[in-house]
Design an enzyme around this catalytic site. Structure first.
Site, short mmCIF file in Angstrom:
data_model
loop_
_atom_site.label_atom_id
_atom_site.label_comp_id
_atom_site.label_asym_id
_atom_site.label_seq_id
_atom_site.Cartn_x
_atom_site.Cartn_y
_atom_site.Cartn_z
CG ASP A 1 -2.14 0.90 1.02
OD1 ASP A 1 -2.53 1.12 -0.14
OD2 ASP A 1 -2.70 1.37 2.02
CD GLU B 1 -6.77 4.30 4.56
OE1 GLU B 1 -6.05 3.55 3.87
OE2 GLU B 1 -6.32 5.04 5.45
CE1 TYR C 1 0.99 6.30 14.99
CE2 TYR C 1 2.27 6.26 12.97
CZ TYR C 1 1.78 6.95 14.04
OH TYR C 1 2.08 8.27 14.19
CG ASP D 1 -6.07 -0.29 3.05
OD1 ASP D 1 -6.15 -1.48 3.41
OD2 ASP D 1 -5.13 0.46 3.37
CG HIS E 1 -4.91 10.21 3.13
ND1 HIS E 1 -6.06 10.01 3.88
CD2 HIS E 1 -4.05 9.21 3.49
CE1 HIS E 1 -5.90 8.93 4.65
NE2 HIS E 1 -4.70 8.43 4.43
CE1 TYR F 1 -0.71 8.07 4.69
CE2 TYR F 1 1.42 9.17 4.68
CZ TYR F 1 0.18 8.96 5.26
OH TYR F 1 -0.16 9.63 6.41
CD GLN G 1 -3.77 3.78 10.85
OE1 GLN G 1 -4.96 3.68 10.58
NE2 GLN G 1 -2.91 4.39 10.06
#
Lengths: 438, 438
Positions: free
Chosen positions: B138, B210, B255, B244, B145, B140, B251
């Site tokens: 994934d 997402e 994370y 997603d 965002h 970004y 998270q």
């Protein structure tokens, strides 16, 4: 978890003489699995079991039709080019095959004559990945590694507040995992020097290894159905050695906020042999953490996990530079450690990984994270041993290292030993750094 | 990159009448691929191509033996249950099949009679994953965002210094990717409330979607052999819609330092149809970044990428709550955005991913990251639309949402349209949140 049975009896010997030598990694109490074929041949890869310095060719054994019932079903699956279907069969099938193999390879076995023809010398073999690895997850279970590395990346905040609550893990790259013997060019990438305003591009200057064990999932779980901690090990097939190569300079620049990416996914190397959880049963031990530390949340805690979640897999990491190889010098040991230093158990990793419903599949790989011990000299990476590259280590031949140089081969070995049980080993994983392609 | 040819001619019509309606996602200029079978059947899944409201069954077409040469070879591969082998054949083969299908489905085609018998209504079909996804990464790529989410997770440091230099990406979980229609229980996990001393365990309270596109790799590259930016798109098969799903509270606690893990890997949902890069050729545009931003390093920069790296895929996200579904009310739109807002192109993602030697394989999936536009109402997640859950949004039926509730279905759609070219669409991806299993 696996219980002790006749296959663990330390008095057992094999009619394969090299399995009885005392220092072999592969006595009859071990019986690990790999995928192999004759070296430099175009044969199909198939499952094999290590015994002394030999491999029992499971495709040949399957053709001989010696076993019955569940053991025969399991043998048929284990004879395939990759072990995924065998892994999916679950602990009862694995155990049935182990028992049949133990009896067949035992001194005095009536099956000796038939099985003798199924042996191939390890010296004549080459290996493939033992299974298709659908997904690979890397954990971070050594609190000693996390603290030492954290102090280098974040001096003011070495161990993050979540560490003692969560078995921290992240997804890795499955496609670039190779079997022992893997060679790869030094990765290129973006880095930013501490005093630079902008990044630059070029070959990695801080290439490192990570001394890990790899945990192979056997039977999977369905999406949305967590695996509880006390059934977690029913889903674990076995353990291998694992070198999670790392480009520290690329990592430092890229890893925030979403974690390591190109610093890890250029190559990862596993040993060919998977030692089953059943073979490891004699080496289980109590598992606890310091009383002042937080105790795990209920989904990560069980009486069984506390009683026998520990696993004393002794590990060592060695280096053979190109100069050493040219001169015929053996690899030199850089450090020793053990998986017993892990802050989280295998069962806790599996329970955590699935608690949100994530599905594991047969052949998935969980890396333990770098298994550094509490002492500086027990560190499982050069980053730690050289204190972030500031204290070079000296090799016996007069060379020094901060990070890996082109031509360096890293060798990792592991074994379990204790009084009253047969010593069992993992063989080794070797990987070599080639010159960058520029 | 793909060039315009007769298959893109906006004047083309099909003998499949529904393909000529003007508002269909699947005119003859599109021809996307999926894996399908008749709904509730036990048929084998096989490749199909969408045309209007029909599917051309590629297994049936393959049996009819209408095509010759490379198109016939490609058709044979595309007729398999999963598209991986077709994807591995490369752009010349994909293009040959596209041309043959375009000619066969065109108004007046001599092949109409033969192909007519290969049609199945989309209303009667169900879909599988179009291919086996070996690895999923994934990215970004929306700076809007990244900035808005960063300001919520790190108010003092929203956009990290590496963002404008590196197409930030991380590895995700392949096993839990499902096709449109996926349903999953609300994930359980560890979270820590901002004012709490210790974490707690329970169902996620900040469940989010997402809005992304998914990029499918076609032909792979060997380990150790980077793909240069100007050949990057030779390795890209096509694009789908991608949700997603993200558990924001899990998270936030997990994370650091290694990135999102259980907050993402419980489910991810793709649309069944893959729109090929060739079909997208009319929608390429110049790609640039603000003059005050750093220009990409040479390995991420090329004249071709600047001239036509942009891709205007218009995206929208809709919500249908359980109450709306019960009352027969259509999904309500939450936001609109476009992939043209991406800070990095598809070619830059591929070049970056492989620059260290990482190998991509046919069927690998790259997520674009949430495609939020520059305006608040163009956000691709509830986290942004509700400013971290602080500003609930109102739905037309009187309900409100900060994050997703049980029974919520999220629908994403996408299309490309511009004067002089046929409008082509992506169909939709739908996923539904079930009650947590506690």
């Amino acid at each position: 978890m696996s219980t002790l049975n006749e296959t663990h009896d330390s008095a057992l010997t094999s009619w394969v003489a090299s399995a009885n030598s005392g220092d072999t990694d592969f006595p009859i109490q071990n019986l690990p699995f790999a995928s192999f074929r004759r070296r430099n041949s175009s044969e199909t890869f198939r499952g094999g079991v290590a015994i002394g310095d030999q491999i029992l060719d499971l495709a040949a054994a399957n053709n001989s039709g010696l076993f019955d019932g569940l053991a025969a079903d399991a043998l048929k699956a284990a004879a395939e080019p990759r072990l995924n279907r065998f892994m999916s069969l679950g602990a009862e099938a694995w155990s049935a095959l182990r028992l049949a193999l133990s009896r067949g390879l035992r001194s005095g076995s009536e099956q000796q004559a038939a099985l003798q023809g199924c042996l191939i010398a390890q010296a004549d073999a080459e290996y493939d990945l033992p299974c298709t690895i659908g997904d690979y997850t890397d954990f971070y279970t050594s609190v000693h590694h996390a603290t030492r590395v954290g102090s280098l990346f974040r001096p003011d905040n070495p161990l993050l507040p979540n560490y003692k609550w969560i078995p921290i893990g992240y997804h890795g790259r499955a496609s670039s995992i190779g079997v022992s013997g893997q060679q790869f060019p030094r990765p290129l990438g973006q880095t930013r020097a501490p005093d630079a305003a902008e990044p630059s591009f070029g070959p990695c200057k801080r290439l490192d290894y990570e001394l890990e064990v790899g945990i192979f999932i056997g039977a999977g779980n369905a999406l949305g159905e967590p695996v509880g901690i006390d059934s977690a090990e029913d889903h674990v097939f076995g353990i291998c050695l694992f070198n999670d190569w790392s480009a520290r300079d690329i990592q430092a620049w890229e890893y925030q906020p979403l974690g390591p990416f190109l610093s890890k996914n250029f190559a990862s190397t596993i040993s060919p042999w998977i030692v089953t959880m059943e073979a490891l049963a004699p080496y289980r031990s109590a598992f606890s953490r310091p009383a002042e530390d937080p105790q795990p949340l209920p989904y990560l805690s069980s009486e069984t996990n506390s009683r026998e979640g520990g696993l004393d897999i002794q590990l060592e990491c060695l280096l053979q530079t190109e100069q050493m190889r040219t001169r015929g010098e053996a690899p030199t040991r850089l450090s020793r450690s053990s998986f017993r230093h892990s802050y989280w158990t295998v069962a806790q990793m599996v329970a955590h990984h699935t608690v949100n419903g994530c599905n594991l599949q047969p052949g998935d790989l969980l890396g333990s994270g770098t298994q550094s011990g509490p002492e500086h000299e027990e560190a499982g990476s050069l980053l730690e041993l050289t204190v972030g590259g500031k204290q070079p280590i000296s090799l016996p031949n007069g060379e020094t290292r901060t990070f890996l140089e082109d031509g360096d081969a890293v060798v990792m070995r592991g074994f379990c030993a204790k009084p009253g049980a047969a010593r069992i080993g993992f063989g080794e994983v070797v990987g070599t750094v080639l010159t960058a392609r520029v």
